[in-house]
Design a protein around this motif. Structure first.
Motif, PDB file in Angstrom:
ATOM      1  N   VAL A  83     131.253  39.469  30.075  1.00 39.81           N
ATOM      2  CA  VAL A  83     132.328  40.153  30.794  1.00 39.81           C
ATOM      3  C   VAL A  83     133.067  39.154  31.688  1.00 39.81           C
ATOM      4  O   VAL A  83     134.304  39.141  31.754  1.00 39.81           O
ATOM      5  CB  VAL A  83     131.775  41.322  31.628  1.00 39.81           C
ATOM      6  N   GLU A  84     132.310  38.299  32.360  1.00 39.37           N
ATOM      7  CA  GLU A  84     132.914  37.299  33.231  1.00 39.37           C
ATOM      8  C   GLU A  84     133.713  36.278  32.420  1.00 39.37           C
ATOM      9  O   GLU A  84     134.834  35.898  32.805  1.00 39.37           O
ATOM     10  CB  GLU A  84     131.824  36.588  34.031  1.00 39.37           C
ATOM     11  N   ALA A  85     133.142  35.834  31.298  1.00 41.56           N
ATOM     12  CA  ALA A  85     133.808  34.830  30.471  1.00 41.56           C
ATOM     13  C   ALA A  85     135.100  35.358  29.867  1.00 41.56           C
ATOM     14  O   ALA A  85     136.022  34.582  29.571  1.00 41.56           O
ATOM     15  CB  ALA A  85     132.876  34.363  29.360  1.00 41.56           C
TER      16      ALA A  85
ATOM     17  N   ALA B  37     139.994  40.413  28.081  1.00 43.37           N
ATOM     18  CA  ALA B  37     139.843  40.767  29.495  1.00 43.37           C
ATOM     19  C   ALA B  37     139.977  42.277  29.668  1.00 43.37           C
ATOM     20  O   ALA B  37     140.947  42.885  29.219  1.00 43.37           O
ATOM     21  CB  ALA B  37     140.906  40.055  30.325  1.00 43.37           C
TER      22      ALA B  37
ATOM     23  N   ASN C 110     124.885  35.139  25.753  1.00 47.07           N
ATOM     24  CA  ASN C 110     125.203  33.760  26.162  1.00 47.07           C
ATOM     25  C   ASN C 110     124.051  32.845  25.720  1.00 47.07           C
ATOM     26  O   ASN C 110     123.365  32.242  26.540  1.00 47.07           O
ATOM     27  CB  ASN C 110     125.401  33.714  27.672  1.00 47.07           C
TER      28      ASN C 110
ATOM     29  N   CYS D 245     130.165  33.609  24.698  1.00 43.93           N
ATOM     30  CA  CYS D 245     130.778  33.310  25.991  1.00 43.93           C
ATOM     31  C   CYS D 245     131.719  32.113  25.923  1.00 43.93           C
ATOM     32  O   CYS D 245     132.572  31.944  26.804  1.00 43.93           O
ATOM     33  CB  CYS D 245     129.696  33.083  27.054  1.00 43.93           C
TER      34      CYS D 245
ATOM     35  N   LYS E  43     137.350  37.161  31.287  1.00 44.36           N
ATOM     36  CA  LYS E  43     138.465  37.255  32.235  1.00 44.36           C
ATOM     37  C   LYS E  43     139.525  36.211  31.899  1.00 44.36           C
ATOM     38  O   LYS E  43     139.234  35.049  31.679  1.00 44.36           O
ATOM     39  CB  LYS E  43     137.964  37.068  33.665  1.00 44.36           C
TER      40      LYS E  43
ATOM     41  N   GLU F  93     126.305  40.328  31.263  1.00 43.56           N
ATOM     42  CA  GLU F  93     127.340  40.240  32.294  1.00 43.56           C
ATOM     43  C   GLU F  93     128.109  38.928  32.196  1.00 43.56           C
ATOM     44  O   GLU F  93     129.286  38.840  32.611  1.00 43.56           O
ATOM     45  CB  GLU F  93     126.713  40.391  33.679  1.00 43.56           C
ATOM     46  N   ASN F  94     127.493  37.897  31.643  1.00 47.70           N
ATOM     47  CA  ASN F  94     128.187  36.616  31.481  1.00 47.70           C
ATOM     48  C   ASN F  94     129.389  36.746  30.542  1.00 47.70           C
ATOM     49  O   ASN F  94     130.409  36.078  30.724  1.00 47.70           O
ATOM     50  CB  ASN F  94     127.240  35.549  30.932  1.00 47.70           C
TER      51      ASN F  94
ATOM     52  N   ARG G 226     121.912  38.196  29.317  1.00 47.93           N
ATOM     53  CA  ARG G 226     123.089  37.739  30.068  1.00 47.93           C
ATOM     54  C   ARG G 226     124.389  38.431  29.615  1.00 47.93           C
ATOM     55  O   ARG G 226     125.438  37.781  29.466  1.00 47.93           O
ATOM     56  CB  ARG G 226     123.243  36.224  29.935  1.00 47.93           C
TER      57      ARG G 226
END
Length: 295
Positions: A251-253, A260, A183, A211, A255, A248-249, A246
């Protein structure tokens, strides 16, 4: 050898590591690149070999990965070639390009700069995709670099791999990353490089940030079971202390997008940011890419 000058040929794992250079139209400098040809290259006949493109991290040259990753061993074992570009133009003569390790020389960030004085030379995105890979294809006819190529990288290069993969759906068969700057628009490394190369308009930054790219990513038309493989260590100081990665950002982005549930983020205990870490997980990344390159 065409537009390439051979600076050295190194025998390794039954194949040949070619240390090459060429004059670049996109960077207006001489660019170094290493190409590894496995033993199957000489015996492949009419069969073209798949290619894995590896993008290196901040401060690195093509030599780091060639010497420390063990990738040539696996390339020889499984019959694919390797392409190792440099990380930036060198010797462009721009004031300030050698003042810091995380910007300028060794830190091209795989973007096409749009700001003076960088935009004449710092065009690593177009250099890799529009110049280097076509040149490799032209020079080494047995390498299927334009049709059967996967991409990976480390740190800045891991970011570069994710970014190039998402910006060019279907250009690469698969993508993985070792401790990527996932990110970049929200971390100091990215802010420094994006700000200088791209200016203050964050919309320009987002064109290169995985991201943000993932939100509009349409999916890889070449594969039905698309995945992205990422490894990062718990003792990576750029991850847990400096928060530059970052992962994990991403993975979140992802979704609610085409990716996903398809980003396989592995946080591995005890590993740092070095080539000890990279070489430890090269076997897993090679096996991952082979599932796509051999289809």
């Amino acid at each position: 050898m065409g537009r390439f000058e051979t600076k050295d040929t190194v025998a390794v794992c039954g194949g040949k590591l070619l240390k090459l250079s060429h004059a670049s139209e996109y960077t207006k400098t001489s660019m170094d690149v290493n190409v590894y040809l496995p033993p199957q290259y000489e015996a492949s006949g009419a069969k073209k070999l798949p290619v894995l493109l590896y993008l290196s991290g901040l401060t690195c040259t093509p030599q780091n990965v060639s010497e420390k990753s063990f990738l040539p061993y696996f390339a020889s074992k499984h019959g694919f070639a390797l392409v190792f570009p440099d990380t930036s133009p060198r010797g462009a003569g721009i004031n300030g390009e050698d003042e810091s390790w995380d910007f300028g020389t060794g830190a091209g960030f795989y973007v096409d700069s749009i700001r003076e004085p960088w935009k004449k030379n710092y065009n690593m995105y177009s250099y890799v995709l529009k110049e280097l890979l076509p040149l490799v294809s032209e020079e080494f006819g047995q390498l299927d670099v334009l049709e059967n190529c996967s991409i990976t990288g480390h740190s800045m290069g891991g970011y570069g791999a994710l970014m190039m993969y998402m910006r060019n759906p279907g250009r690469f068969k698969s993508c993985s990353a070792f401790a990527p700057i996932a990110n970049p628009s929200v971390v100091p490394w990215g802010e420094k490089c994006f700000g200088n190369y791209l200016g203050e308009d964050k919309a320009e930054w987002y064109k290169y940030d995985p991201c943000h790219l993932v939100k509009a990513y349409a999916g890889n038309p070449q594969v039905a079971d698309e995945k992205i493989l990422i490894h990062v260590g718990t003792k990576d100081v750029f991850n847990y202390r400096d928060h530059q990665l970052r992962c994990e950002n991403l993975v979140e982005a992802a979704k609610g997008t085409k990716l996903a549930g398809s980003i396989d983020l592995n946080v591995v205990d005890g590993y740092d940011h070095s080539y000890y870490f990279i070489s430890s997980f090269v076997p897993e990344h090679v096996e991952f890419h082979l599932k796509y390159l051999t289809k």
